[in-house]
Design a protein around this motif. Structure first.
Motif, mmCIF file in Angstrom:
data_model
loop_
_atom_site.group_PDB
_atom_site.id
_atom_site.type_symbol
_atom_site.label_atom_id
_atom_site.label_comp_id
_atom_site.label_asym_id
_atom_site.label_seq_id
_atom_site.Cartn_x
_atom_site.Cartn_y
_atom_site.Cartn_z
ATOM 1 N N GLN A 126 3.585 -3.899 -3.505
ATOM 2 C CA GLN A 126 2.530 -3.855 -4.520
ATOM 3 C C GLN A 126 1.776 -5.177 -4.578
ATOM 4 O OE1 GLN A 126 1.715 -0.828 -6.061
ATOM 5 N NE2 GLN A 126 3.163 -0.415 -4.417
ATOM 6 N N TYR A 127 2.487 -6.273 -4.450
ATOM 7 C CA TYR A 127 1.854 -7.588 -4.449
ATOM 8 C C TYR A 127 0.917 -7.721 -3.240
ATOM 9 C CZ TYR A 127 1.330 -12.655 -4.172
ATOM 10 O OH TYR A 127 0.815 -13.931 -4.092
ATOM 11 N N LYS A 128 1.396 -7.283 -2.075
ATOM 12 C CA LYS A 128 0.577 -7.353 -0.866
ATOM 13 C C LYS A 128 -0.680 -6.502 -1.007
ATOM 14 C CE LYS A 128 0.737 -6.347 4.106
ATOM 15 N NZ LYS A 128 1.595 -5.837 5.223
ATOM 16 N N PHE A 129 -0.545 -5.315 -1.580
ATOM 17 C CA PHE A 129 -1.682 -4.411 -1.750
ATOM 18 C C PHE A 129 -2.711 -5.015 -2.711
ATOM 19 C CE2 PHE A 129 -3.384 -0.364 -3.761
ATOM 20 C CZ PHE A 129 -4.227 -0.067 -2.707
ATOM 21 N N GLN A 130 -2.253 -5.620 -3.787
ATOM 22 C CA GLN A 130 -3.174 -6.247 -4.732
ATOM 23 C C GLN A 130 -3.915 -7.413 -4.088
ATOM 24 O OE1 GLN A 130 -4.053 -5.089 -7.715
ATOM 25 N NE2 GLN A 130 -2.677 -3.365 -7.269
ATOM 26 N N ARG A 131 -3.237 -8.151 -3.235
ATOM 27 C CA ARG A 131 -3.900 -9.243 -2.500
ATOM 28 C C ARG A 131 -4.973 -8.679 -1.574
ATOM 29 N NH1 ARG A 131 -1.257 -14.118 -1.786
ATOM 30 N NH2 ARG A 131 -3.171 -14.657 -0.638
ATOM 31 N N GLN A 132 -4.692 -7.577 -0.923
ATOM 32 C CA GLN A 132 -5.683 -6.950 -0.045
ATOM 33 C C GLN A 132 -6.916 -6.518 -0.830
ATOM 34 O OE1 GLN A 132 -2.955 -3.973 1.458
ATOM 35 N NE2 GLN A 132 -2.851 -4.942 3.469
ATOM 36 N N ILE A 133 -6.702 -5.965 -2.018
ATOM 37 C CA ILE A 133 -7.823 -5.539 -2.866
ATOM 38 C C ILE A 133 -8.650 -6.744 -3.296
ATOM 39 C CG2 ILE A 133 -8.408 -4.562 -5.127
ATOM 40 C CD1 ILE A 133 -6.027 -2.689 -4.837
ATOM 41 N N GLN A 134 -7.986 -7.819 -3.669
ATOM 42 C CA GLN A 134 -8.690 -9.014 -4.140
ATOM 43 C C GLN A 134 -9.516 -9.658 -3.036
ATOM 44 O OE1 GLN A 134 -5.528 -11.427 -5.701
ATOM 45 N NE2 GLN A 134 -5.115 -10.022 -7.414
ATOM 46 N N ARG A 135 -9.073 -9.537 -1.798
ATOM 47 C CA ARG A 135 -9.815 -10.134 -0.676
ATOM 48 C C ARG A 135 -11.066 -9.346 -0.320
ATOM 49 N NH1 ARG A 135 -4.517 -11.325 1.541
ATOM 50 N NH2 ARG A 135 -4.601 -9.429 2.800
ATOM 51 N N GLU A 136 -11.146 -8.099 -0.810
ATOM 52 C CA GLU A 136 -12.299 -7.246 -0.498
ATOM 53 C C GLU A 136 -12.927 -6.757 -1.803
ATOM 54 O OE1 GLU A 136 -13.501 -6.793 2.435
ATOM 55 O OE2 GLU A 136 -11.885 -7.675 3.627
ATOM 56 N N PRO A 137 -13.661 -7.617 -2.516
ATOM 57 C CA PRO A 137 -14.227 -7.227 -3.818
ATOM 58 C C PRO A 137 -15.214 -6.069 -3.729
ATOM 59 C CG PRO A 137 -15.134 -9.317 -3.056
ATOM 60 C CD PRO A 137 -13.989 -9.003 -2.158
ATOM 61 N N GLU A 138 -15.781 -5.837 -2.566
ATOM 62 C CA GLU A 138 -16.719 -4.729 -2.398
ATOM 63 C C GLU A 138 -16.004 -3.396 -2.158
ATOM 64 O OE1 GLU A 138 -19.965 -5.127 -2.869
ATOM 65 O OE2 GLU A 138 -19.481 -7.229 -3.299
ATOM 66 N N GLY A 139 -14.689 -3.466 -2.022
ATOM 67 C CA GLY A 139 -13.900 -2.260 -1.807
ATOM 68 C C GLY A 139 -13.263 -2.225 -0.437
ATOM 69 N N LEU A 140 -11.984 -1.870 -0.382
ATOM 70 C CA LEU A 140 -11.278 -1.771 0.894
ATOM 71 C C LEU A 140 -11.773 -0.573 1.687
ATOM 72 C CD1 LEU A 140 -7.603 -2.492 -0.238
ATOM 73 C CD2 LEU A 140 -8.940 -3.873 1.341
ATOM 74 N N GLU A 141 -12.100 -0.796 2.937
ATOM 75 C CA GLU A 141 -12.574 0.297 3.776
ATOM 76 C C GLU A 141 -11.493 1.357 3.958
ATOM 77 O OE1 GLU A 141 -14.379 1.107 8.283
ATOM 78 O OE2 GLU A 141 -13.879 -0.931 7.630
ATOM 79 N N ASP A 142 -10.261 0.936 4.120
ATOM 80 C CA ASP A 142 -9.143 1.863 4.327
ATOM 81 C C ASP A 142 -8.239 1.884 3.092
ATOM 82 O OD1 ASP A 142 -9.948 2.520 6.952
ATOM 83 O OD2 ASP A 142 -9.029 0.677 7.696
ATOM 84 N N PHE A 143 -8.847 2.003 1.937
ATOM 85 C CA PHE A 143 -8.104 1.927 0.678
ATOM 86 C C PHE A 143 -6.950 2.925 0.656
ATOM 87 C CE2 PHE A 143 -7.133 3.348 -3.593
ATOM 88 C CZ PHE A 143 -7.006 2.165 -4.306
ATOM 89 N N PHE A 144 -7.221 4.190 0.972
ATOM 90 C CA PHE A 144 -6.194 5.228 0.871
ATOM 91 C C PHE A 144 -5.039 4.948 1.821
ATOM 92 C CE2 PHE A 144 -4.275 9.307 2.043
ATOM 93 C CZ PHE A 144 -3.971 9.811 0.790
ATOM 94 N N ASN A 145 -5.351 4.548 3.055
ATOM 95 C CA ASN A 145 -4.311 4.262 4.037
ATOM 96 C C ASN A 145 -3.419 3.116 3.562
ATOM 97 O OD1 ASN A 145 -6.509 5.685 5.151
ATOM 98 N ND2 ASN A 145 -5.959 5.081 7.216
ATOM 99 N N LEU A 146 -4.053 2.039 3.094
ATOM 100 C CA LEU A 146 -3.294 0.875 2.636
ATOM 101 C C LEU A 146 -2.503 1.198 1.371
ATOM 102 C CD1 LEU A 146 -6.007 -1.860 3.261
ATOM 103 C CD2 LEU A 146 -3.947 -1.441 4.616
ATOM 104 N N TYR A 147 -3.081 2.039 0.529
ATOM 105 C CA TYR A 147 -2.348 2.467 -0.672
ATOM 106 C C TYR A 147 -1.079 3.221 -0.272
ATOM 107 C CZ TYR A 147 -1.011 5.315 -4.659
ATOM 108 O OH TYR A 147 -0.284 5.935 -5.641
ATOM 109 N N CYS A 148 -1.203 4.135 0.691
ATOM 110 C CA CYS A 148 -0.039 4.914 1.129
ATOM 111 C C CYS A 148 1.044 4.008 1.702
ATOM 112 C CB CYS A 148 -0.463 5.964 2.154
ATOM 113 S SG CYS A 148 -1.446 7.319 1.452
ATOM 114 N N VAL A 149 0.643 2.999 2.472
ATOM 115 C CA VAL A 149 1.618 2.052 3.015
ATOM 116 C C VAL A 149 2.302 1.292 1.874
ATOM 117 C CG1 VAL A 149 1.905 -0.025 4.417
ATOM 118 C CG2 VAL A 149 0.410 1.826 5.216
ATOM 119 N N SER A 150 1.546 0.995 0.830
ATOM 120 C CA SER A 150 2.116 0.268 -0.306
ATOM 121 C C SER A 150 3.148 1.093 -1.066
ATOM 122 C CB SER A 150 1.007 -0.175 -1.269
ATOM 123 O OG SER A 150 0.561 0.899 -2.093
#
Length: 253
Positions: A126-150
């Motif tokens: 969860q911490y890693k996923f939140q860091r990924q979101i914060q690095r892409e303020p315009e939105g993660l391109e692969d949000f769903f994929n990264l969410y599933c991995v989280s």
């Protein structure tokens, strides 16, 4: 029903040897090529069901066993109700009664059943996923994929599994998932479908599946549907056919 790229990666050889399997993308997994404005109505459940019907008829697939995994279980339920002539048997795998009230029970279930190691891994992911979101303020391109991995610590009994490669290259449309999984499947009344479906129905769940409502949340509903078979596989998470293929083959029709 689901992703035609993801599911072949998690279907074991034992299953593919026993069955002739056809996997059909639902619209949420298909890359949009058109220029028309994307709307919620583009992902109405009836449209998805007509897509599945089209492919079944186009590929000349006779009435068959239809499998819906996780949220796709609701699509399978709706398909069997709308097109009973196309469905011989129905198999719901890792599907909770809904994404609404029953889903709230999983937090206390996780707190009770999960080991310290599982809880620690979940926190790290969860911490890693939140860091990924914060690095892409315009939105993660692969949000769903990264969410599933989280969610790996919630979905796999085996804590060493990393699902990153399983999701590689899978395209999703956020609006489709927000509409289907965030709205329609929150409010779905599975009783309305179970009472209308005449073919045999089997539900297969993992005891350590913390991604959907716990297995026991089905019990009050199934008291009214004694013909529906429910199996809970031990030492198993959200992907019974992937983690426990032998046990899965033993309980399916």
């Amino acid at each position: 029903m689901g992703s035609a790229l993801y599911y072949p990666r998690v279907i074991p050889e034992a299953l593919s040897k026993k069955f002739k399997i056809t996997i059909v993308d639902q619209r949420g997994f298909a890359k949009r090529l058109g220029t028309d404005v994307e709307k919620e109505s583009s992902y109405d459940l009836d449209l998805l069901l007509s897509d599945f019907s089209f492919f079944q008829k186009q590929l000349e697939i006779p009435p068959c066993l239809v499998l819906g995994h996780s949220g796709h279980g609701y699509m399978a339920l709706a398909y069997a109700k709308k097109y009973p002539e196309l469905v011989k048997q129905l198999l719901l795998v890792a599907t909770g009664p809904s994404h609404g009230a029953p889903l709230q029970e999983r937090e206390s279930y996780f707190e009770t059943m999960a080991s310290v190691e599982r809880k620690e891994k979940h926190q790290r992911l969860q911490y890693k996923f939140q860091r990924q979101i914060q690095r892409e303020p315009e939105g993660l391109e692969d949000f769903f994929n990264l969410y599933c991995v989280s969610q790996d610590a919630l979905g796999f009994y085996n804590l060493s599994i990393d699902s990153t490669l399983l999701w590689e290259g899978v395209k999703t449309n956020k609006l489709a998932f927000d509409h289907l999984f965030g709205k329609l499947f929150v409010e779905i009344k599975v009783e309305d479908y179970l009472s209308a479906i005449k073919c045999p129905i089997t539900i297969v769940l993992g005891k350590y599946d913390f991604q959907v409502a716990p297995h026991y949340t089905w019990d009050p509903i199934l008291q009214s549907f004694p013909g529906v078979k429910k199996f809970v596989i031990e030492e198993c998470g959200h992907l019974p056919f992937y983690e426990r293929p032998k046990e899965f083959l033993f309980v399916i029709p």
